[in-house]
Design a protein around this motif. Structure first.
Motif, PDB file in Angstrom:
ATOM      1  N   ALA A  85       0.829  -1.210   0.000  1.00  0.00           N
ATOM      2  CA  ALA A  85       0.000   0.000   0.000  1.00  0.00           C
ATOM      3  C   ALA A  85       0.862   1.257   0.000  1.00  0.00           C
ATOM      4  O   ALA A  85       0.502   2.266  -0.610  1.00  0.00           O
ATOM      5  CB  ALA A  85      -0.925  -0.002   1.216  1.00  0.00           C
ATOM      6  N   LEU A  86       2.002   1.193   0.665  1.00  0.00           N
ATOM      7  CA  LEU A  86       2.865   2.366   0.764  1.00  0.00           C
ATOM      8  C   LEU A  86       3.859   2.470  -0.383  1.00  0.00           C
ATOM      9  O   LEU A  86       4.097   3.561  -0.903  1.00  0.00           O
ATOM     10  CB  LEU A  86       3.622   2.334   2.097  1.00  0.00           C
ATOM     11  N   VAL A  87       4.439   1.356  -0.781  1.00  0.00           N
ATOM     12  CA  VAL A  87       5.534   1.389  -1.755  1.00  0.00           C
ATOM     13  C   VAL A  87       5.038   1.396  -3.191  1.00  0.00           C
ATOM     14  O   VAL A  87       5.362   2.294  -3.978  1.00  0.00           O
ATOM     15  CB  VAL A  87       6.497   0.210  -1.531  1.00  0.00           C
ATOM     16  N   VAL A  88       4.230   0.395  -3.539  1.00  0.00           N
ATOM     17  CA  VAL A  88       3.808   0.248  -4.925  1.00  0.00           C
ATOM     18  C   VAL A  88       2.906   1.392  -5.356  1.00  0.00           C
ATOM     19  O   VAL A  88       3.106   2.018  -6.402  1.00  0.00           O
ATOM     20  CB  VAL A  88       3.095  -1.107  -5.135  1.00  0.00           C
ATOM     21  N   GLU A  89       1.908   1.702  -4.521  1.00  0.00           N
ATOM     22  CA  GLU A  89       0.967   2.750  -4.901  1.00  0.00           C
ATOM     23  C   GLU A  89       1.614   4.133  -4.868  1.00  0.00           C
ATOM     24  O   GLU A  89       1.222   5.020  -5.609  1.00  0.00           O
ATOM     25  CB  GLU A  89      -0.252   2.709  -3.984  1.00  0.00           C
ATOM     26  N   SER A  90       2.610   4.309  -4.006  1.00  0.00           N
ATOM     27  CA  SER A  90       3.256   5.619  -3.945  1.00  0.00           C
ATOM     28  C   SER A  90       3.957   5.957  -5.251  1.00  0.00           C
ATOM     29  O   SER A  90       4.113   7.128  -5.604  1.00  0.00           O
ATOM     30  CB  SER A  90       4.261   5.664  -2.789  1.00  0.00           C
ATOM     31  N   GLN A  91       4.373   4.938  -5.977  1.00  0.00           N
ATOM     32  CA  GLN A  91       5.011   5.173  -7.279  1.00  0.00           C
ATOM     33  C   GLN A  91       4.039   5.866  -8.228  1.00  0.00           C
ATOM     34  O   GLN A  91       4.416   6.759  -8.980  1.00  0.00           O
ATOM     35  CB  GLN A  91       5.492   3.850  -7.860  1.00  0.00           C
ATOM     36  N   LEU A  92       2.776   5.451  -8.193  1.00  0.00           N
ATOM     37  CA  LEU A  92       1.764   6.086  -9.024  1.00  0.00           C
ATOM     38  C   LEU A  92       1.489   7.509  -8.562  1.00  0.00           C
ATOM     39  O   LEU A  92       1.435   8.440  -9.363  1.00  0.00           O
ATOM     40  CB  LEU A  92       0.467   5.273  -8.985  1.00  0.00           C
ATOM     41  N   HIS A  93       1.362   7.691  -7.248  1.00  0.00           N
ATOM     42  CA  HIS A  93       1.057   9.021  -6.724  1.00  0.00           C
ATOM     43  C   HIS A  93       2.163  10.018  -7.036  1.00  0.00           C
ATOM     44  O   HIS A  93       1.909  11.128  -7.507  1.00  0.00           O
ATOM     45  CB  HIS A  93       0.845   8.948  -5.211  1.00  0.00           C
ATOM     46  N   LEU A  94       3.397   9.620  -6.758  1.00  0.00           N
ATOM     47  CA  LEU A  94       4.497  10.556  -6.963  1.00  0.00           C
ATOM     48  C   LEU A  94       4.796  10.743  -8.443  1.00  0.00           C
ATOM     49  O   LEU A  94       5.305  11.788  -8.849  1.00  0.00           O
ATOM     50  CB  LEU A  94       5.730  10.074  -6.199  1.00  0.00           C
ATOM     51  N   GLY A  95       4.463   9.729  -9.263  1.00  0.00           N
ATOM     52  CA  GLY A  95       4.609   9.898 -10.706  1.00  0.00           C
ATOM     53  C   GLY A  95       3.707  11.002 -11.221  1.00  0.00           C
ATOM     54  O   GLY A  95       4.135  11.866 -12.003  1.00  0.00           O
ATOM     55  N   TYR A  96       2.450  10.991 -10.798  1.00  0.00           N
ATOM     56  CA  TYR A  96       1.539  12.069 -11.180  1.00  0.00           C
ATOM     57  C   TYR A  96       1.915  13.385 -10.510  1.00  0.00           C
ATOM     58  O   TYR A  96       1.657  14.460 -11.045  1.00  0.00           O
ATOM     59  CB  TYR A  96       0.098  11.703 -10.818  1.00  0.00           C
ATOM     60  N   GLY A  97       2.542  13.290  -9.339  1.00  0.00           N
ATOM     61  CA  GLY A  97       2.940  14.506  -8.638  1.00  0.00           C
ATOM     62  C   GLY A  97       3.902  15.364  -9.439  1.00  0.00           C
ATOM     63  O   GLY A  97       3.892  16.588  -9.347  1.00  0.00           O
ATOM     64  N   LYS A  98       4.721  14.710 -10.272  1.00  0.00           N
ATOM     65  CA  LYS A  98       5.685  15.463 -11.080  1.00  0.00           C
ATOM     66  C   LYS A  98       4.983  16.360 -12.090  1.00  0.00           C
ATOM     67  O   LYS A  98       5.493  17.427 -12.449  1.00  0.00           O
ATOM     68  CB  LYS A  98       6.624  14.494 -11.799  1.00  0.00           C
ATOM     69  N   THR A  99       3.810  15.918 -12.561  1.00  0.00           N
ATOM     70  CA  THR A  99       3.085  16.724 -13.547  1.00  0.00           C
ATOM     71  C   THR A  99       2.003  17.591 -12.914  1.00  0.00           C
ATOM     72  O   THR A  99       1.616  18.605 -13.493  1.00  0.00           O
ATOM     73  CB  THR A  99       2.435  15.819 -14.610  1.00  0.00           C
ATOM     74  N   LEU A 100       1.543  17.193 -11.742  1.00  0.00           N
ATOM     75  CA  LEU A 100       0.450  17.938 -11.107  1.00  0.00           C
ATOM     76  C   LEU A 100       0.922  18.842  -9.974  1.00  0.00           C
ATOM     77  O   LEU A 100       0.117  19.522  -9.346  1.00  0.00           O
ATOM     78  CB  LEU A 100      -0.604  16.959 -10.573  1.00  0.00           C
ATOM     79  N   GLY A 101       2.213  18.825  -9.689  1.00  0.00           N
ATOM     80  CA  GLY A 101       2.763  19.788  -8.744  1.00  0.00           C
ATOM     81  C   GLY A 101       2.579  19.443  -7.277  1.00  0.00           C
ATOM     82  O   GLY A 101       2.173  20.289  -6.481  1.00  0.00           O
ATOM     83  N   TYR A 102       2.889  18.208  -6.898  1.00  0.00           N
ATOM     84  CA  TYR A 102       2.901  17.862  -5.478  1.00  0.00           C
ATOM     85  C   TYR A 102       3.962  16.794  -5.250  1.00  0.00           C
ATOM     86  O   TYR A 102       4.409  16.131  -6.193  1.00  0.00           O
ATOM     87  CB  TYR A 102       1.525  17.386  -4.994  1.00  0.00           C
ATOM     88  N   TRP A 169      -3.138   5.373 -14.358  1.00  0.00           N
ATOM     89  CA  TRP A 169      -4.103   4.903 -13.368  1.00  0.00           C
ATOM     90  C   TRP A 169      -4.879   3.709 -13.925  1.00  0.00           C
ATOM     91  O   TRP A 169      -5.003   2.671 -13.276  1.00  0.00           O
ATOM     92  CB  TRP A 169      -5.069   6.035 -13.009  1.00  0.00           C
ATOM     93  N   LEU A 170      -5.389   3.840 -15.146  1.00  0.00           N
ATOM     94  CA  LEU A 170      -6.166   2.768 -15.758  1.00  0.00           C
ATOM     95  C   LEU A 170      -5.321   1.515 -15.965  1.00  0.00           C
ATOM     96  O   LEU A 170      -5.782   0.389 -15.754  1.00  0.00           O
ATOM     97  CB  LEU A 170      -6.737   3.237 -17.093  1.00  0.00           C
ATOM     98  N   SER A 174      -5.892  -2.191 -13.936  1.00  0.00           N
ATOM     99  CA  SER A 174      -6.335  -3.274 -14.813  1.00  0.00           C
ATOM    100  C   SER A 174      -5.242  -4.332 -14.959  1.00  0.00           C
ATOM    101  O   SER A 174      -5.392  -5.292 -15.710  1.00  0.00           O
ATOM    102  CB  SER A 174      -6.712  -2.724 -16.201  1.00  0.00           C
ATOM    103  N   ASP A 175      -4.142  -4.172 -14.225  1.00  0.00           N
ATOM    104  CA  ASP A 175      -3.012  -5.098 -14.302  1.00  0.00           C
ATOM    105  C   ASP A 175      -3.416  -6.471 -13.764  1.00  0.00           C
ATOM    106  O   ASP A 175      -3.929  -6.578 -12.642  1.00  0.00           O
ATOM    107  CB  ASP A 175      -1.857  -4.539 -13.471  1.00  0.00           C
ATOM    108  N   PRO A 176      -3.186  -7.529 -14.532  1.00  0.00           N
ATOM    109  CA  PRO A 176      -3.523  -8.885 -14.075  1.00  0.00           C
ATOM    110  C   PRO A 176      -2.804  -9.280 -12.786  1.00  0.00           C
ATOM    111  O   PRO A 176      -3.230 -10.217 -12.100  1.00  0.00           O
ATOM    112  CB  PRO A 176      -3.091  -9.773 -15.240  1.00  0.00           C
ATOM    113  N   GLY A 177      -1.726  -8.579 -12.459  1.00  0.00           N
ATOM    114  CA  GLY A 177      -1.005  -8.887 -11.229  1.00  0.00           C
ATOM    115  C   GLY A 177      -1.857  -8.754  -9.985  1.00  0.00           C
ATOM    116  O   GLY A 177      -1.589  -9.405  -8.961  1.00  0.00           O
ATOM    117  N   PHE A 178      -2.885  -7.912 -10.055  1.00  0.00           N
ATOM    118  CA  PHE A 178      -3.770  -7.742  -8.908  1.00  0.00           C
ATOM    119  C   PHE A 178      -4.672  -8.963  -8.703  1.00  0.00           C
ATOM    120  O   PHE A 178      -5.276  -9.116  -7.636  1.00  0.00           O
ATOM    121  CB  PHE A 178      -4.638  -6.498  -9.073  1.00  0.00           C
TER     122      PHE A 178
END
Length: 231
Positions: A85-102, A169-170, A174-178
């Motif tokens: 919950a902290l490591v894998v998902e944070s990659q998505l959050h911080l990835g968008y943060g680079k473009t959305l300014g956080y 995000w999509l 939708s990754d089969p890994g889940f």
């Protein structure tokens, strides 16, 4: 929708019991706009930061549950879920943060919305004071709903355009890994249901439905940019 992971009997009972709450997320305007790529980036930014705050509590709930189970395999799975919950998902959050300014400091300094804090307290209090089955029912709707949503939206849209603003995000949800994650989670839900009586199962189903309601409320708090009174 047929799913590529097994749904044991008690998990199916939970989903049917909460079908209105579970299904409501699929038609929320936030979700529809996200799928179409028309969601305002400011709204998505608000959502992403709040989601990062939520996942800290999800991780805590998994960690608390890991101290209550006896089976070492269950302990390890919950510890891994807390880490994921902290490591894998944070990659998505911080990835968008680079473009959305956080960034991480922005997330740390952001106050949870009322809906978000209520959901966090629901999970953590249930993990601490409820049965093990109730604890699993409190955390299960979040990943289950996201996996179904991600796979449903991709099936509906077909190929995700590379220029889709929320392609990451999509693609992630939708990754089969889940599918393996969900199979493991729902099998444990069944395991602890089998160890309880009917009254305990019914209480757990209420917990599951409440988490489904909170999931809808989470889209809503982002869609409306919810703030605390008098802020």
């Amino acid at each position: 929708m047929s799913l590529p992971f097994p749904i044991p009997p008690f998990a199916l009972e939970c989903k049917l019991f909460a079908k209105d709450a579970f299904g409501a997320s699929f038609t929320h305007p936030f979700v529809l706009a996200l799928a179409e790529g028309t969601l305002d980036p400011k709204v998505f930014r608000f959502y992403q930061i709040q989601d990062a705050k939520y996942l800290e509590a999800f991780s805590d709930a998994c960690a608390i549950l890991s101290t209550k189970v006896i089976d070492p395999d269950d302990k390890l799975w919950l510890i891994d879920a807390a880490r994921m919950a902290l490591v894998v998902e944070s990659q998505l959050h911080l990835g968008y943060g680079k473009t959305l300014g956080y960034d991480a400091s922005t997330i740390a300094q952001t106050e949870p919305t009322p809906n978000n804090l209520a959901y966090q307290n629901h999970m953590i209090t249930t993990a601490m004071k409820g049965t093990i089955l109730e604890g699993f029912c409190a955390i299960a709707p979040c990943p289950w709903l996201y996996v179904e949503l991600g796979q449903h939206l991709v099936q509906k849209k077909g190929t995700i355009p590379k220029d889709h603003p929320y392609a990451s995000w999509l693609t992630m949800y939708s990754d089969p890994g889940f599918n393996d994650y969900m199979a493991n989670l729902l099998s444990r839900l069944q395991k602890y249901a089998d160890l309880t009586d009917l009254d305990a199962k019914n209480r757990a189903k209420l917990t599951f439905r409440q988490s489904c309601d909170y999931e809808w409320m989470f889209w809503e708090q982002a869609w409306t940019s919810q703030v605390w009174p008098h802020r």
